[in-house]
Design a protein around this motif. Structure first.
Motif, short mmCIF file in Angstrom:
data_model
loop_
_atom_site.label_atom_id
_atom_site.label_comp_id
_atom_site.label_asym_id
_atom_site.label_seq_id
_atom_site.Cartn_x
_atom_site.Cartn_y
_atom_site.Cartn_z
N ALA A 1 0.83 -1.21 0.00
CA ALA A 1 0.00 0.00 0.00
C ALA A 1 0.86 1.26 0.00
CB ALA A 1 -0.93 -0.01 1.21
N MET A 2 1.92 1.27 0.78
CA MET A 2 2.77 2.46 0.85
C MET A 2 3.51 2.70 -0.46
SD MET A 2 4.28 2.05 4.74
CE MET A 2 5.18 3.60 4.65
N LEU A 3 4.07 1.64 -1.04
CA LEU A 3 4.78 1.81 -2.31
C LEU A 3 3.84 2.21 -3.44
CD1 LEU A 3 7.27 -1.22 -2.17
CD2 LEU A 3 7.72 1.20 -1.67
N THR A 4 2.65 1.61 -3.44
CA THR A 4 1.68 1.96 -4.47
C THR A 4 1.23 3.40 -4.33
OG1 THR A 4 0.90 -0.33 -4.50
CG2 THR A 4 -0.52 1.31 -5.51
N ALA A 5 0.99 3.83 -3.09
CA ALA A 5 0.58 5.22 -2.87
C ALA A 5 1.69 6.18 -3.29
CB ALA A 5 0.24 5.43 -1.39
#
Length: 301
Positions: free
Chosen positions: A285-289
């Protein structure tokens, strides 16, 4: 003074992007539901894989010899000679006759009292365990020995009967793995939508941060922290409920007393893999965001 005011303005803008104690909104709950389903699917896949491996290990080198003789006296004599032949045969580790009373109990649900009346010619059974390695070749060797003794002897490997069931369990395990993959993709898609929505709703704040000298990477890091917090809360909640459900299901399976269902277990490595899924979910989620916001900021320039 001006620099202090700029810092306070930048801090206020950052607070609007990352408010303290934020637990509201749909994002954590969506992540919780997806993590719950992901953990359950992964546990099902790992458990079914363990059942298939346990079944294969238990049935490898196991076979049953049937003494198909209608006359009871001739059947008993042929069974005794067969047992003696098997115990001296190369590649046979053990050979034990199946208790006729136990066999009758197994047949009673289908045949009724006829299974114990003695009027029905039930074949005598001998349970054979082969030595490890090349089970098919050893079964063929034993089959040739039995044919030489009497044409009324038949050998059937146990794996032959349960091979369709093992194939079904394997297919269900791969289906569970596919569900996990789909949930990972869905989590990434939800994160992209959430990051785009957050970016679009905070354009004014982003402009203020740009005027204060913040770079795109610094702004993306704020969105990354915000969505990472949502993903952490949702993943922890979904993981906790999934583990609770898995433990309840495990207790119910153990209470049933079935050897096949009892083989659907999770070893230590499986539990470690399940525990890693929430961590991987938060990282994803963090990398995608971060990637989504940087791309959106690059297009807006």
């Amino acid at each position: 003074m001006a620099s202090g005011a700029n810092r306070r303005a930048a801090a206020a803008a950052r607070h609007r992007l990352l408010p303290a104690g934020r637990v509201a909104g749909p994002m954590p709950w969506i992540i919780a539901i997806m993590m719950f389903l992901t953990i359950l699917s992964a546990a099902a896949g790992l458990g079914l894989g363990a059942a298939v491996r346990s079944m294969s290990a238990d049935l490898a080198g196991r076979a049953s010899v049937q003494v198909v003789e209608a006359n009871a006296e001739a059947r008993d004599g042929l069974a005794a000679r067969t047992l003696q032949l098997l115990r001296g045969a190369q590649g046979v580790r053990s050979a034990d006759p199946v208790d006729p009373a136990l066999l009758a109990d197994q047949l009673r649900p289908w045949l009724g009292d006829a299974a114990t009346s003695g009027d029905l010619p039930v074949p005598a059974l001998i349970d054979v365990t082969l030595t490890p390695g090349e089970a098919d070749a050893k079964v063929d060797r034993v089959r040739r020995l039995l044919v030489g003794l009497s044409p009324k002897l038949r050998i059937e490997p146990h794996a032959t009967f349960l091979q369709p069931l093992a194939g079904l369990l394997s297919a269900l395990g791969w289906l569970a793995a596919g569900v996990v993959a789909l949930m990972i993709l869905a989590t990434g898609a939800v994160t992209v939508l959430a990051a785009r929505g957050a970016h679009d709703s905070h354009r004014g704040t982003i402009d203020v941060l740009h005027l204060m000298g913040s770079t795109d990477v610094q702004i993306a890091r704020l969105f990354q922290r915000r969505i990472g917090l949502d993903a952490f809360l949702g993943s922890a909640l979904g993981f906790a409920f999934a583990i609770l459900v898995i433990m309840v299901i495990g207790l119910r399976l153990s209470a049933m007393g079935s050897d096949l269902l009892g083989a659907v277990t999770l070893d230590m490595l499986s539990w470690v893999l399940l525990a890693l899924l929430p961590v991987l979910g938060v990282v994803l989620a963090m990398l995608t965001a971060r990637w989504t916001v940087l791309r959106a900021l690059g297009r807006s320039l």
